[in-house]
Design a protein around this motif. Sequence first.
Motif, PDB file in Angstrom:
ATOM      1  N   PHE A  81      -7.340  -6.982 -29.475  1.00  0.00           N
ATOM      2  CA  PHE A  81      -6.393  -8.156 -30.321  1.00  0.00           C
ATOM      3  C   PHE A  81      -5.207  -7.197 -30.897  1.00  0.00           C
ATOM      4  O   PHE A  81      -5.299  -6.221 -31.247  1.00  0.00           O
ATOM      5  N   GLN A  82      -4.004  -8.263 -30.892  1.00  0.00           N
ATOM      6  CA  GLN A  82      -2.886  -7.558 -31.472  1.00  0.00           C
ATOM      7  C   GLN A  82      -2.971  -7.547 -33.018  1.00  0.00           C
ATOM      8  O   GLN A  82      -3.184  -8.504 -33.449  1.00  0.00           O
ATOM      9  N   TYR A  83      -2.228  -6.485 -33.472  1.00  0.00           N
ATOM     10  CA  TYR A  83      -2.348  -6.438 -34.858  1.00  0.00           C
ATOM     11  C   TYR A  83      -1.164  -5.731 -35.420  1.00  0.00           C
ATOM     12  O   TYR A  83      -0.386  -5.002 -34.747  1.00  0.00           O
ATOM     13  N   HIS A  89       3.781 -12.083 -35.235  1.00  0.00           N
ATOM     14  CA  HIS A  89       2.590 -13.116 -34.996  1.00  0.00           C
ATOM     15  C   HIS A  89       1.409 -12.539 -35.913  1.00  0.00           C
ATOM     16  O   HIS A  89       1.609 -11.477 -36.495  1.00  0.00           O
ATOM     17  N   GLY A  90       0.778 -13.499 -35.971  1.00  0.00           N
ATOM     18  CA  GLY A  90      -0.672 -13.021 -36.949  1.00  0.00           C
ATOM     19  C   GLY A  90      -1.766 -12.414 -36.017  1.00  0.00           C
ATOM     20  O   GLY A  90      -1.416 -12.064 -34.742  1.00  0.00           O
ATOM     21  N   TYR A  91      -2.640 -11.693 -36.678  1.00  0.00           N
ATOM     22  CA  TYR A  91      -3.825 -10.900 -36.196  1.00  0.00           C
ATOM     23  C   TYR A  91      -4.558 -11.932 -34.974  1.00  0.00           C
ATOM     24  O   TYR A  91      -4.720 -13.081 -35.030  1.00  0.00           O
ATOM     25  N   THR A  92      -4.709 -11.406 -33.615  1.00  0.00           N
ATOM     26  CA  THR A  92      -5.157 -11.829 -32.486  1.00  0.00           C
ATOM     27  C   THR A  92      -3.952 -12.835 -31.737  1.00  0.00           C
ATOM     28  O   THR A  92      -4.420 -13.133 -30.532  1.00  0.00           O
ATOM     29  N   ALA A  93      -2.825 -13.008 -32.192  1.00  0.00           N
ATOM     30  CA  ALA A  93      -1.821 -13.854 -31.331  1.00  0.00           C
ATOM     31  C   ALA A  93      -0.959 -12.759 -30.713  1.00  0.00           C
ATOM     32  O   ALA A  93      -1.163 -11.569 -30.683  1.00  0.00           O
ATOM     33  N   THR A  94      -0.212 -13.443 -30.040  1.00  0.00           N
ATOM     34  CA  THR A  94       0.730 -12.800 -29.376  1.00  0.00           C
ATOM     35  C   THR A  94       2.321 -13.319 -29.890  1.00  0.00           C
ATOM     36  O   THR A  94       2.579 -14.209 -30.178  1.00  0.00           O
ATOM     37  N   ALA A  95       3.467 -12.654 -29.376  1.00  0.00           N
ATOM     38  CA  ALA A  95       4.616 -12.938 -29.405  1.00  0.00           C
ATOM     39  C   ALA A  95       4.970 -14.209 -28.765  1.00  0.00           C
ATOM     40  O   ALA A  95       5.528 -15.364 -29.144  1.00  0.00           O
ATOM     41  N   ASP A  96       4.398 -14.272 -27.369  1.00  0.00           N
ATOM     42  CA  ASP A  96       4.372 -15.617 -26.717  1.00  0.00           C
ATOM     43  C   ASP A  96       3.823 -16.833 -27.469  1.00  0.00           C
ATOM     44  O   ASP A  96       4.605 -18.001 -27.416  1.00  0.00           O
ATOM     45  N   LEU A  97       2.730 -16.597 -27.858  1.00  0.00           N
ATOM     46  CA  LEU A  97       1.871 -17.834 -28.500  1.00  0.00           C
ATOM     47  C   LEU A  97       2.480 -18.067 -29.538  1.00  0.00           C
ATOM     48  O   LEU A  97       2.722 -19.215 -29.980  1.00  0.00           O
ATOM     49  N   GLN A  98       2.974 -17.088 -30.427  1.00  0.00           N
ATOM     50  CA  GLN A  98       3.823 -17.389 -31.661  1.00  0.00           C
ATOM     51  C   GLN A  98       5.030 -18.369 -31.527  1.00  0.00           C
ATOM     52  O   GLN A  98       5.274 -19.373 -31.789  1.00  0.00           O
ATOM     53  N   ASP A  99       5.832 -17.791 -30.306  1.00  0.00           N
ATOM     54  CA  ASP A  99       7.131 -18.546 -30.018  1.00  0.00           C
ATOM     55  C   ASP A  99       6.573 -19.928 -29.680  1.00  0.00           C
ATOM     56  O   ASP A  99       7.287 -20.881 -29.633  1.00  0.00           O
ATOM     57  N   ASN A 113       5.485  -7.667 -30.353  1.00  0.00           N
ATOM     58  CA  ASN A 113       4.081  -7.601 -30.238  1.00  0.00           C
ATOM     59  C   ASN A 113       3.692  -6.272 -30.984  1.00  0.00           C
ATOM     60  O   ASN A 113       4.046  -5.187 -30.933  1.00  0.00           O
ATOM     61  N   GLY A 114       2.497  -6.582 -31.557  1.00  0.00           N
ATOM     62  CA  GLY A 114       2.034  -5.485 -32.425  1.00  0.00           C
ATOM     63  C   GLY A 114       1.025  -4.587 -31.521  1.00  0.00           C
ATOM     64  O   GLY A 114       1.097  -4.850 -30.166  1.00  0.00           O
ATOM     65  N   LEU A 115       0.362  -3.833 -31.890  1.00  0.00           N
ATOM     66  CA  LEU A 115      -0.594  -2.648 -31.249  1.00  0.00           C
ATOM     67  C   LEU A 115      -1.720  -3.452 -30.837  1.00  0.00           C
ATOM     68  O   LEU A 115      -2.055  -4.524 -31.592  1.00  0.00           O
ATOM     69  N   ARG A 116      -2.669  -2.972 -30.189  1.00  0.00           N
ATOM     70  CA  ARG A 116      -3.880  -3.501 -29.814  1.00  0.00           C
ATOM     71  C   ARG A 116      -5.045  -2.750 -30.425  1.00  0.00           C
ATOM     72  O   ARG A 116      -5.247  -1.358 -30.296  1.00  0.00           O
ATOM     73  N   ASP A 117      -5.957  -3.442 -30.893  1.00  0.00           N
ATOM     74  CA  ASP A 117      -7.183  -2.535 -31.643  1.00  0.00           C
ATOM     75  C   ASP A 117      -8.323  -2.490 -30.599  1.00  0.00           C
ATOM     76  O   ASP A 117      -7.986  -3.012 -29.310  1.00  0.00           O
ATOM     77  N   ALA A 118      -9.380  -2.075 -31.132  1.00  0.00           N
ATOM     78  CA  ALA A 118     -10.532  -1.724 -30.100  1.00  0.00           C
ATOM     79  C   ALA A 118     -11.114  -2.864 -29.256  1.00  0.00           C
ATOM     80  O   ALA A 118     -11.452  -2.839 -28.047  1.00  0.00           O
ATOM     81  N   ALA A 119     -10.733  -4.364 -29.910  1.00  0.00           N
ATOM     82  CA  ALA A 119     -11.099  -5.498 -29.189  1.00  0.00           C
ATOM     83  C   ALA A 119     -10.088  -5.978 -28.601  1.00  0.00           C
ATOM     84  O   ALA A 119     -10.287  -7.228 -27.923  1.00  0.00           O
TER      85      ALA A 119
END
Length: 74
Positions: free
Chosen positions: A70-72, A32-42, A62-68
Amino acid sequence: GRDPLVVARPFQVTVPVGYRSDQPIPLVVVLHGYTATADLQDTYFGFSRLAQQRTFLVALPNGLRDAATFQYWN
């Protein structure tokens, strides 16, 4: 125990109906892209649905979560 990498990077897998482990089939990894999730991308691309129709495996990490929160990818 569970592999620490799997715990740190959760993922979903779509296995098509009729899959046989003795026959090789393609694996598609969807990032997925920044701020998205695996579910959203699928949901957007429909790879899990296509995997059932075209007989391939899909991994949706799913990526890691930043301070906000968001997954990245790092």
